[in-house]
Design a protein around this motif. Structure first.
Motif, short mmCIF file in Angstrom:
data_model
loop_
_atom_site.label_atom_id
_atom_site.label_comp_id
_atom_site.label_asym_id
_atom_site.label_seq_id
_atom_site.Cartn_x
_atom_site.Cartn_y
_atom_site.Cartn_z
N VAL A 28 -35.88 -36.44 46.00
CA VAL A 28 -37.14 -36.74 45.33
C VAL A 28 -38.14 -35.74 45.89
CG1 VAL A 28 -38.89 -38.45 44.79
CG2 VAL A 28 -36.53 -39.20 45.18
N LYS A 29 -38.68 -34.91 45.02
CA LYS A 29 -39.61 -33.85 45.44
C LYS A 29 -40.98 -34.47 45.79
CE LYS A 29 -37.20 -30.27 42.75
NZ LYS A 29 -37.31 -29.33 41.60
N THR A 53 -24.72 -42.22 50.56
CA THR A 53 -24.15 -42.00 51.91
C THR A 53 -25.17 -41.42 52.89
OG1 THR A 53 -23.32 -39.81 51.29
CG2 THR A 53 -21.78 -41.65 51.05
N GLY A 54 -26.35 -41.03 52.39
CA GLY A 54 -27.39 -40.52 53.27
C GLY A 54 -28.75 -40.69 52.62
N LEU A 55 -29.78 -41.02 53.42
CA LEU A 55 -31.12 -41.27 52.86
C LEU A 55 -32.18 -41.10 53.95
CD1 LEU A 55 -32.96 -42.52 50.55
CD2 LEU A 55 -32.40 -44.74 51.53
N LYS A 56 -33.18 -40.25 53.70
CA LYS A 56 -34.31 -40.17 54.65
C LYS A 56 -35.56 -39.59 54.01
CE LYS A 56 -32.95 -35.65 56.47
NZ LYS A 56 -32.46 -34.89 57.63
N CYS A 92 -34.63 -37.28 50.90
CA CYS A 92 -33.34 -36.60 50.86
C CYS A 92 -32.24 -37.64 50.69
CB CYS A 92 -33.07 -35.89 52.19
SG CYS A 92 -34.41 -34.83 52.73
N MET A 93 -31.32 -37.35 49.78
CA MET A 93 -30.21 -38.29 49.57
C MET A 93 -28.89 -37.57 49.40
SD MET A 93 -31.75 -40.87 46.73
CE MET A 93 -32.94 -39.79 45.99
N ALA A 94 -27.83 -38.21 49.90
CA ALA A 94 -26.48 -37.76 49.63
C ALA A 94 -25.80 -38.86 48.84
CB ALA A 94 -25.74 -37.49 50.93
N TRP A 95 -25.19 -38.50 47.72
CA TRP A 95 -24.49 -39.46 46.86
C TRP A 95 -23.07 -38.98 46.66
CZ3 TRP A 95 -26.50 -44.04 44.99
CH2 TRP A 95 -27.89 -44.22 45.10
N GLU A 96 -22.16 -39.94 46.57
CA GLU A 96 -20.74 -39.63 46.48
C GLU A 96 -20.13 -40.34 45.27
OE1 GLU A 96 -18.49 -39.89 50.39
OE2 GLU A 96 -17.34 -41.27 49.13
N GLY A 97 -19.12 -39.71 44.67
CA GLY A 97 -18.39 -40.37 43.57
C GLY A 97 -17.58 -39.37 42.77
#
Ligand code: ADP
Length: 169
Positions: A28-29, A53-56, A92-97
Motif C-alpha cells: 500500500v503506497k 505471510t508478511g505485513l508491516k 509492506c505485504m507478502a502474499w502466497e498462493g
C-alpha cells in the motif's frame, strides 16, 4: 467401468503438488495509507483466498525505493516516483498462493487508474498514475526479489490457514 487404482485416488494430490505456489510483494503506497485504504486493500487479497505471510507499516528510505524501482531509473518520472514512495509510511505485504502474482495484478488493475477496470483496486479507488495506491510484483522472480528486499529474515511467517481445505480441493 474402470477400476479405481491407487494412482487414481492420489492423482488430485499429485496435481496439487505440481501446481506452483508463488509469492508476491504487495505494498500500500503512501497515498493509500494517508487515505485510510489499508484495511480495504488488505481485504481484497484476504477475501480472494491468498495467504498473508508478511505485513508491516514502514517508512521507506530513499535507497530502498531506488533499488525497488531500479528498472525505471531512466524514466522522466523516476525522481517524482521516489519522492512519492518515500513521502510517508507504506504497508509492506507478502502474499502466497498458486498463481498469486498474476491474480494480484488483476485484482490491482492497470497502472493508470482511469484505465483500470471497475472492481479492481485502482479502478475503484484511484484516479491518477502518480497516485495509484498500491504496488504488486510483475513476475514470480520479482515477487521473490522484492520480498527479500523489503523484509528481513524472521519477518515472514509460514503457517497453514484453517480455511485451506475449503479453498482448494
Ligand atoms: P505497475 O506499478 O502497474 O507495475 P510500472 O512498473 O510501469 O507500473 O510503474 C511503477 C510505478 O511507477 C507505477 O505504479 C506508478 O506509481 C509510477 N509510474 C509509472 N508510470 C508513470 C508515469 N507516467 N507518471 C508518473 N508515475 C508513473
Amino acid at each position: 467401468a474402470k477400476t479405481l487404482t491407487k494412482s487414481h485416488i492420489f492423482l488430485p494430490h499429485l496435481m496439487a503438488a505440481l501446481e506452483q505456489v508463488d509469492e508476491t510483494y504487495i505494498m500500500v503506497k503512501p497515498d493509500g495509507v494517508q487515505r485510510g485504504l489499508v484495511g480495504e486493500i488488505i481485504s481484497r487479497f484476504e477475501k480472494k483466498g491468498f495467504k498473508l505471510t508478511g505485513l508491516k507499516l514502514f517508512q521507506c528510505p530513499k535507497d530502498l525505493a531506488e533499488e525497488h524501482y531500479k528498472d525505471l531509473n531512466a524514466k522522466p518520472f523516476f525522481p517524482k516516483l521516489i519522492e512519492y514512495i518515500t513521502s510517508g509510511p507504506v504497508v509492506c505485504m507478502a502474499w502466497e498462493g498458486v498463481g498469486v502474482v498474476a491474480s494480484a495484478r488483476k485484482l490491482i488493475g492497470s497502472t493508470n487508474p482511469l484505465q483500470a477496470e471497475p472492481g479492481t483496486i485502482r479502478g475503484d479507488l484511484a484516479v491518477q498514475t502518480g497516485r495509484n495506491v498500491v504496488h504488486g510484483s510483475d513476475s514470480p522472480e520479482n515477487g521473490k526479489r522484492e520480498i527479500a528486499l523489503w523484509f528481513k529474515e524472521g519477518e515472514i511467517c509460514q503457517w497453514t490457514p484453517a480455511q485451506e481445505p475449503w479453498l482448494r480441493e
